[in-house]
Write a protein that holds these residues in place. Structure first.
Motif, mmCIF file in Angstrom:
data_model
loop_
_atom_site.group_PDB
_atom_site.id
_atom_site.type_symbol
_atom_site.label_atom_id
_atom_site.label_comp_id
_atom_site.label_asym_id
_atom_site.label_seq_id
_atom_site.Cartn_x
_atom_site.Cartn_y
_atom_site.Cartn_z
ATOM 1 N N SER A 475 14.133 6.468 4.904
ATOM 2 C CA SER A 475 14.398 6.794 3.503
ATOM 3 C C SER A 475 13.411 7.838 2.991
ATOM 4 O O SER A 475 12.257 7.902 3.421
ATOM 5 C CB SER A 475 14.312 5.534 2.636
ATOM 6 O OG SER A 475 12.969 5.109 2.524
ATOM 7 N N GLU A 477 12.211 7.840 0.082
ATOM 8 C CA GLU A 477 11.196 7.101 -0.659
ATOM 9 C C GLU A 477 10.019 6.734 0.252
ATOM 10 O O GLU A 477 8.853 6.870 -0.123
ATOM 11 C CB GLU A 477 11.810 5.844 -1.268
ATOM 12 C CG GLU A 477 10.834 5.020 -2.102
ATOM 13 C CD GLU A 477 11.472 3.763 -2.658
ATOM 14 O OE1 GLU A 477 10.790 3.052 -3.414
ATOM 15 O OE2 GLU A 477 12.645 3.492 -2.336
ATOM 16 N N TYR A 478 10.337 6.280 1.469
ATOM 17 C CA TYR A 478 9.285 5.925 2.431
ATOM 18 C C TYR A 478 8.449 7.153 2.793
ATOM 19 O O TYR A 478 7.209 7.091 2.846
ATOM 20 C CB TYR A 478 9.914 5.328 3.687
ATOM 21 C CG TYR A 478 8.945 5.168 4.840
ATOM 22 C CD1 TYR A 478 8.055 4.090 4.893
ATOM 23 C CD2 TYR A 478 8.906 6.109 5.871
ATOM 24 C CE1 TYR A 478 7.159 3.956 5.941
ATOM 25 C CE2 TYR A 478 8.016 5.984 6.929
ATOM 26 C CZ TYR A 478 7.143 4.904 6.955
ATOM 27 O OH TYR A 478 6.252 4.776 7.990
ATOM 28 N N ASN A 480 8.020 9.877 1.026
ATOM 29 C CA ASN A 480 7.198 10.276 -0.126
ATOM 30 C C ASN A 480 5.946 9.412 -0.234
ATOM 31 O O ASN A 480 4.858 9.908 -0.543
ATOM 32 C CB ASN A 480 8.014 10.174 -1.412
ATOM 33 C CG ASN A 480 8.878 11.398 -1.659
ATOM 34 O OD1 ASN A 480 8.458 12.521 -1.391
ATOM 35 N ND2 ASN A 480 10.088 11.178 -2.137
ATOM 36 N N GLU A 481 6.107 8.128 0.016
ATOM 37 C CA GLU A 481 4.941 7.233 -0.005
ATOM 38 C C GLU A 481 3.962 7.610 1.105
ATOM 39 O O GLU A 481 2.740 7.589 0.908
ATOM 40 C CB GLU A 481 5.392 5.787 0.150
ATOM 41 C CG GLU A 481 6.132 5.235 -1.058
ATOM 42 C CD GLU A 481 6.644 3.826 -0.827
ATOM 43 O OE1 GLU A 481 6.450 3.307 0.307
ATOM 44 O OE2 GLU A 481 7.227 3.242 -1.755
#
Length: 679
Positions: A475, A477-478, A480-481
């Motif tokens: 993802s 999101e992953y 970006n983290e």
């Protein structure tokens, strides 16, 4: 004779030019002024050279003078027995250097110059050197020791004047800014306190400057200045800045030279990079402009260069050669003086090219809140594109399908850090945007985005091919983290590599390179050694450039004609010309038209083709560098012969063409075999 801003201006024609104001000039003075104009060092803006035979240029210069000529504000009202400023100066035997009737010229007592820079007009005076200005009352105080009461006693007709709102606003601004101009003579306010607008440098003729002047003045005088007052004040300071503003180089995000590089963290702190070390400082000795959308960069927490490889845990680049070229681009983008190739990220939908563009943007030039609003895939027009590029240290164009010739010319200037040569002013928020120093990232589905004839831009592009991570998606999101976790150490590695390059990588004066972008190549060679890269830079870049040249040739429909022509006629002496080659007329009328007829019969080409010999030759000259690089085809102009233009087209190494022909035959056989299987 005309009157501008209350100042009489003589326009005198001399040898096709106009001199403003009219003045007798020696040939030596004329030669000196012409030289100063070309060098951009001339400061006497009441005199301007124009082509007097062009009416539109006369109109332009009058508009120009409205802005830059002093706007004299009388500080006394006309009355009985009150002299003009020029008459008072003559009556009191001031040391006048030149009497032009409507104005006088003399040395300025304010800054003590030796060349006459103070002009006295009917209503007052203005110094073109230091900007000192005022009316008759101010002039008397400037050249005498008289008090206000003594002046009122000498001239009973003079009434005590109150400061106008305009006077107050000019004074308010003067106390809060420093005047700066860049090398294009664009004018800026450098604010002592920019907390109210968030930008330290304001283009004087811009909407945000108008807002700052209005709100700052309202806080002091408890009244909002009118639009006419704001326009007057902005014009006043724009002219003063052009004449007297401190000339300085203005940087976005990264600035400096080969000795010291500064990086603006965006929080009023700056990283100083030298060959001896790194440090964070609250101030810098160069000038940065802070854009409204500029974000804050992470403070580096590590200086280990090996942390740069953590980037490849986030972006989808697995090939060692592609990794070498990408790392080279990132470090090269941190060098203020370096020409930076366009970074072209190519991949199918789902390959992560847009995400990769955002990550590199955030790593080098983050925007407020890490937003991605700067990713635009279809610039509205060239003005909008130039505005976007000029407001970002790193700009990203996402999902580009085609780059036309006009856009290609602009982007070539982006690579070289050039200035757009136009009389039209490109603007965004009223800011003059001519000088372009942005590093550019472009994402596309494939590398074939260049319109015919854009080979020069293709040569200044580095292409990174990105494959879809089939069955290995994670993802966004992953990722970006993950980037947030690694960001400070990756950026620290970038800074450390820049430091190492300043120490060990800068080429010596006179060093030669096979590559056009010499600094980019020197960065790549340094990184190959410093990081022990699996793929050496020279080999990776050479193959990449060959691929971009091939892409450029494929975009030009006449490429195949010249390849076929050389295969059939290499070394042929046409019409027994004794070494002249072939006339461009024969090349077009006989051979090109025959080729067009043959290829169109089998439906290969429906693109717009040249319709005369001159256009065919123009196309050939555009692609000749790539033909020479890939196929060894050369073109020589032999001159005029028998009333026609002649050229030679030949191959220095026929094996390159034969190999290409063999590959084409293999492809045809493979397609035939597949067709039989499907049949």
């Amino acid at each position: 004779v005309t009157r501008i801003n209350g100042v009489a201006v003589d326009i005198k024609a001399v040898d096709g030019y106009a001199i403003l104001p009219s003045k007798e000039m020696s040939p030596q003075e004329i030669e000196r002024e012409e030289a100063e104009e070309k060098e951009g060092t001339r400061r006497d803006f009441t005199r301007h050279w124009i082509n007097y035979s062009e009416p539109e240029e006369v109109d332009d210069i009058l508009k120009h003078l409205e802005v830059i000529l002093p706007q004299i504000q009388p500080d006394v009202k006309p009355g009985k027995n009150i002299p003009s400023a020029t008459q008072w100066a003559r009556d009191h035997n001031l040391n006048i250097s030149y009497d032009g009737g409507r104005y006088l010229q003399m040395c300025c007592p304010v800054h003590g110059d030796t060349k006459p820079s103070l002009s006295i007009y009917h209503d007052g005076y203005y110094c073109h050197g230091c900007g000192a200005a005022g009316g008759l009352f101010s002039l008397i105080k400037l050249f005498t020791d008289k008090s206000d009461d003594e002046i009122y006693a000498e001239f009973p007709g003079i009434k005590k004047q109150k400061k106008t709102i305009t006077d107050n606003v000019i004074e308010i601004v003067r106390e809060r800014v420093k005047l700066l101009r860049d090398h294009n003579n664009n004018s800026y306010f450098k604010l002592n306190d920019y907390s109210s607008v968030g930008i330290n440098l304001l283009p004087i003729k811009s909407k945000i400057t108008r807002y700052w002047i209005a709100t700052t003045s309202e806080e002091v005088i408890d009244k909002l200045p009118s639009e006419s007052v704001l326009s007057y004040v902005m014009n006043h300071y724009d002219g003063q800045c052009v004449a007297t503003g401190e000339k300085t180089e203005i940087f976005r995000r990264v600035g400096g030279d080969r000795e010291t590089i500064w990086y603006d963290l965006g929080n009023n702190n700056f990283v100083k990079i030298t060959k001896d070390g790194l440090g964070v400082y609250p101030d810098t000795d160069i000038t940065f402009i802070k854009e409204t959308n500029q974000g804050i960069q992470e403070v580096p927490t590590s200086q280990s260069v090996k942390n740069i490889f953590k980037l490849f845990e986030i972006v989808n680049v697995k090939d060692p050669a592609q990794q070498t070229l990408l790392l080279t681009w990132i470090i090269n983008a941190m060098l203020p003086w370096a020409q930076s190739p366009i970074l072209l990220l190519c991949g199918a939908r789902g390959s992560g090219k847009s995400f990769m563009g955002r990550i590199i943007k955030r790593l080098l030039d983050p925007v407020e809140g890490d937003k991605s609003e700067l990713l635009v895939n279809k610039p509205k027009d060239i003005n909008y594109l130039i505005g976007l590029l000029s407001h970002n240290a790193v700009a990203v164009l996402d999902n580009v399908s085609m780059i036309d010739r006009e856009t290609s010319d602009v982007l070539c200037n982006v690579v070289t850090g050039g200035v757009i040569p136009t009389r039209e002013l490109y603007t965004t928020n009223d800011q003059v945007l001519i000088d372009i120093r942005s590093k550019l990232i472009v994402t596309a589905i494939n590398s074939q985005i260049f319109e015919s004839g854009s080979g020069d831009l293709a040569e200044r592009t580095v292409s990174i091919e990105i494959s879809r991570p089939e069955d290995n998606y994670v993802s966004e999101e992953y990722l970006n983290e993950k980037f947030s976790e690694y960001r400070s150490v990756i950026f620290g590695a970038v800074l450390s590599l820049v430091k190492g390059y300043l120490r060990d990588g800068i080429p010596k004066a006179g060093d030669k390179s096979e590559f056009r972008l010499t600094t980019y190549a020197s960065v790549g060679r340094y990184l190959t050694k410093a990081l022990n890269l699996q793929s050496p830079f020279d080999k990776a870049y050479r193959l990449n450039q060959a691929g971009m040249s091939q892409t450029s040739l494929e975009a030009e429909p006449v490429t195949e004609f010249f390849i076929d022509f050389v295969r059939q006629y290499n070394g042929v002496d046409f019409q027994n010309s004794s070494g002249w080659g072939i006339s461009t007329e024969a090349l077009f009328n006989t051979y090109f038209n025959k080729w067009v007829a043959a290829t169109n019969d089998i439906g290969l080409y429906d693109q717009k083709l040249p319709n005369n010999s001159a256009k065919l030759l123009s196309r050939l000259k555009r692609i000749e560098p790539d033909l020479r690089k890939i196929y060894g085809i050369r073109i020589e102009t032999t001159g005029m012969h028998r009333g026609k233009k002649w050229i030679k087209i030949y191959a220095t190494d026929m094996s390159l063409l034969n190999n290409e022909e063999e590959e084409e035959e293999s492809e045809k056989k493979a397609q035939t075999s597949i067709g039989e299987e499907w049949g």
